[in-house]
Design a protein around this motif. Structure first.
Motif, PDB file in Angstrom:
ATOM      1  N   ASP A 122       0.824  -1.206   0.000  1.00  0.00           N
ATOM      2  CA  ASP A 122       0.000   0.000   0.000  1.00  0.00           C
ATOM      3  C   ASP A 122       0.866   1.269   0.000  1.00  0.00           C
ATOM      4  N   LEU A 123       1.954   1.238   0.765  1.00  0.00           N
ATOM      5  CA  LEU A 123       2.876   2.367   0.826  1.00  0.00           C
ATOM      6  C   LEU A 123       3.533   2.603  -0.533  1.00  0.00           C
ATOM      7  N   LEU A 124       3.998   1.545  -1.159  1.00  0.00           N
ATOM      8  CA  LEU A 124       4.633   1.660  -2.470  1.00  0.00           C
ATOM      9  C   LEU A 124       3.651   2.201  -3.508  1.00  0.00           C
ATOM     10  N   VAL A 125       2.436   1.688  -3.514  1.00  0.00           N
ATOM     11  CA  VAL A 125       1.430   2.153  -4.473  1.00  0.00           C
ATOM     12  C   VAL A 125       1.153   3.642  -4.277  1.00  0.00           C
ATOM     13  N   LEU A 126       0.969   4.063  -3.043  1.00  0.00           N
ATOM     14  CA  LEU A 126       0.681   5.470  -2.776  1.00  0.00           C
ATOM     15  C   LEU A 126       1.841   6.365  -3.210  1.00  0.00           C
ATOM     16  N   LEU A 127       3.058   5.962  -2.881  1.00  0.00           N
ATOM     17  CA  LEU A 127       4.231   6.740  -3.295  1.00  0.00           C
ATOM     18  C   LEU A 127       4.325   6.829  -4.811  1.00  0.00           C
ATOM     19  N   VAL A 175      -2.271   5.155   4.644  1.00  0.00           N
ATOM     20  CA  VAL A 175      -1.925   3.732   4.577  1.00  0.00           C
ATOM     21  C   VAL A 175      -2.396   2.973   5.815  1.00  0.00           C
ATOM     22  N   TRP A 176      -2.210   3.577   6.986  1.00  0.00           N
ATOM     23  CA  TRP A 176      -2.544   2.881   8.228  1.00  0.00           C
ATOM     24  C   TRP A 176      -3.924   3.250   8.772  1.00  0.00           C
ATOM     25  N   GLY A 177      -4.493   4.342   8.282  1.00  0.00           N
ATOM     26  CA  GLY A 177      -5.795   4.779   8.760  1.00  0.00           C
ATOM     27  C   GLY A 177      -5.748   5.477  10.103  1.00  0.00           C
ATOM     28  N   TYR A 178      -4.559   5.932  10.503  1.00  0.00           N
ATOM     29  CA  TYR A 178      -4.414   6.629  11.775  1.00  0.00           C
ATOM     30  C   TYR A 178      -4.913   8.062  11.634  1.00  0.00           C
ATOM     31  N   ASP A 179      -5.477   8.580  12.691  1.00  0.00           N
ATOM     32  CA  ASP A 179      -5.892   9.979  12.732  1.00  0.00           C
ATOM     33  C   ASP A 179      -4.638  10.811  12.973  1.00  0.00           C
ATOM     34  N   SER A 180      -4.262  11.624  11.995  1.00  0.00           N
ATOM     35  CA  SER A 180      -3.013  12.388  12.108  1.00  0.00           C
ATOM     36  C   SER A 180      -3.050  13.392  13.260  1.00  0.00           C
ATOM     37  N   ALA A 181      -4.239  13.779  13.706  1.00  0.00           N
ATOM     38  CA  ALA A 181      -4.343  14.701  14.844  1.00  0.00           C
ATOM     39  C   ALA A 181      -3.996  14.008  16.149  1.00  0.00           C
ATOM     40  N   LEU A 182      -4.152  12.685  16.181  1.00  0.00           N
ATOM     41  CA  LEU A 182      -3.896  11.932  17.409  1.00  0.00           C
ATOM     42  C   LEU A 182      -2.564  11.199  17.402  1.00  0.00           C
ATOM     43  N   SER A 183      -2.033  10.920  16.236  1.00  0.00           N
ATOM     44  CA  SER A 183      -0.816  10.124  16.136  1.00  0.00           C
ATOM     45  C   SER A 183       0.339  10.954  15.585  1.00  0.00           C
ATOM     46  N   HIS A 209       7.816   6.924  13.224  1.00  0.00           N
ATOM     47  CA  HIS A 209       8.724   5.775  13.223  1.00  0.00           C
ATOM     48  C   HIS A 209       8.116   4.594  12.462  1.00  0.00           C
ATOM     49  N   THR A 210       6.814   4.437  12.528  1.00  0.00           N
ATOM     50  CA  THR A 210       6.142   3.356  11.793  1.00  0.00           C
ATOM     51  C   THR A 210       6.441   3.491  10.311  1.00  0.00           C
ATOM     52  N   VAL A 211       6.306   4.684   9.784  1.00  0.00           N
ATOM     53  CA  VAL A 211       6.565   4.931   8.367  1.00  0.00           C
ATOM     54  C   VAL A 211       8.038   4.671   8.065  1.00  0.00           C
ATOM     55  N   GLU A 212       8.909   5.176   8.898  1.00  0.00           N
ATOM     56  CA  GLU A 212      10.357   5.007   8.698  1.00  0.00           C
ATOM     57  C   GLU A 212      10.741   3.528   8.615  1.00  0.00           C
ATOM     58  N   VAL A 213      10.211   2.714   9.512  1.00  0.00           N
ATOM     59  CA  VAL A 213      10.516   1.280   9.535  1.00  0.00           C
ATOM     60  C   VAL A 213      10.017   0.602   8.253  1.00  0.00           C
ATOM     61  N   HIS A 214       8.814   0.938   7.824  1.00  0.00           N
ATOM     62  CA  HIS A 214       8.256   0.326   6.621  1.00  0.00           C
ATOM     63  C   HIS A 214       8.985   0.784   5.357  1.00  0.00           C
ATOM     64  N   VAL A 215       9.384   2.039   5.305  1.00  0.00           N
ATOM     65  CA  VAL A 215      10.154   2.524   4.157  1.00  0.00           C
ATOM     66  C   VAL A 215      11.496   1.794   4.102  1.00  0.00           C
ATOM     67  N   CYS A 216      12.132   1.621   5.232  1.00  0.00           N
ATOM     68  CA  CYS A 216      13.413   0.909   5.297  1.00  0.00           C
ATOM     69  C   CYS A 216      13.256  -0.533   4.794  1.00  0.00           C
ATOM     70  N   SER A 217      12.226  -1.206   5.247  1.00  0.00           N
ATOM     71  CA  SER A 217      11.956  -2.578   4.824  1.00  0.00           C
ATOM     72  C   SER A 217      11.644  -2.642   3.337  1.00  0.00           C
ATOM     73  N   LEU A 218      10.852  -1.700   2.858  1.00  0.00           N
ATOM     74  CA  LEU A 218      10.495  -1.645   1.442  1.00  0.00           C
ATOM     75  C   LEU A 218      11.737  -1.421   0.589  1.00  0.00           C
ATOM     76  N   GLY A 255       9.220  14.389   4.683  1.00  0.00           N
ATOM     77  CA  GLY A 255       8.595  13.094   4.417  1.00  0.00           C
ATOM     78  C   GLY A 255       9.348  12.323   3.357  1.00  0.00           C
ATOM     79  N   TYR A 256       8.599  11.718   2.427  1.00  0.00           N
ATOM     80  CA  TYR A 256       9.174  10.844   1.408  1.00  0.00           C
ATOM     81  C   TYR A 256       8.603  11.189   0.044  1.00  0.00           C
ATOM     82  N   ARG A 257       9.438  10.942  -0.980  1.00  0.00           N
ATOM     83  CA  ARG A 257       9.032  11.201  -2.351  1.00  0.00           C
ATOM     84  C   ARG A 257       9.502  10.026  -3.196  1.00  0.00           C
ATOM     85  N   PHE A 258       8.673   9.592  -4.120  1.00  0.00           N
ATOM     86  CA  PHE A 258       9.056   8.559  -5.065  1.00  0.00           C
ATOM     87  C   PHE A 258       9.509   9.235  -6.340  1.00  0.00           C
ATOM     88  N   GLY A 259      10.594   8.771  -6.895  1.00  0.00           N
ATOM     89  CA  GLY A 259      11.043   9.333  -8.155  1.00  0.00           C
ATOM     90  C   GLY A 259      12.474   9.805  -8.143  1.00  0.00           C
TER      91      GLY A 259
END
Length: 90
Positions: free
Chosen positions: A21-26, A43-51, A55-64, A83-87
């Motif tokens: 899902d992260l790769l597709v969105l990027l 991707v995760w459905g987290y409320d950005s106002a609360l979260s 680090h979650t994104v960083e770990v998944h980007v590293c794994s990807l 943040g992150y950019r594809f390209g």
């Protein structure tokens, strides 16, 4: 996309659901910087106002990146403080 399959350099990538899902969105927003908050919400459905857990994104980007391999990993660019950019470079 419907088959939820990713291939690179002639090989199938074994991605988790979130990595896919992260790769597709990027890729869909190639060239645009996507914030960790936006990625967490999209991707995760987290409320950005609360979260504030980037680090979650960083770990998944590293794994990807590891699964993409050294040549393609550079296509996912970290934009410091934003943040992150594809390209990036091939």
């Amino acid at each position: 996309l419907d088959a939820r399959t990713a291939r690179a350099a002639g090989r199938t990538l074994h991605l988790t659901r979130k990595e896919f899902d992260l790769l597709v969105l990027l890729m869909q927003r190639s060239g645009r910087v996507l914030s960790s908050a936006f990625l967490l919400e999209s991707v995760w459905g987290y409320d950005s106002a609360l979260s504030r857990d980037g680090h979650t994104v960083e770990v998944h980007v590293c794994s990807l990146r590891a699964k993409l391999g050294p040549r393609l990993a550079g296509r996912i660019v970290t934009v410091s403080g934003l943040g992150y950019r594809f390209g990036g470079a091939n």
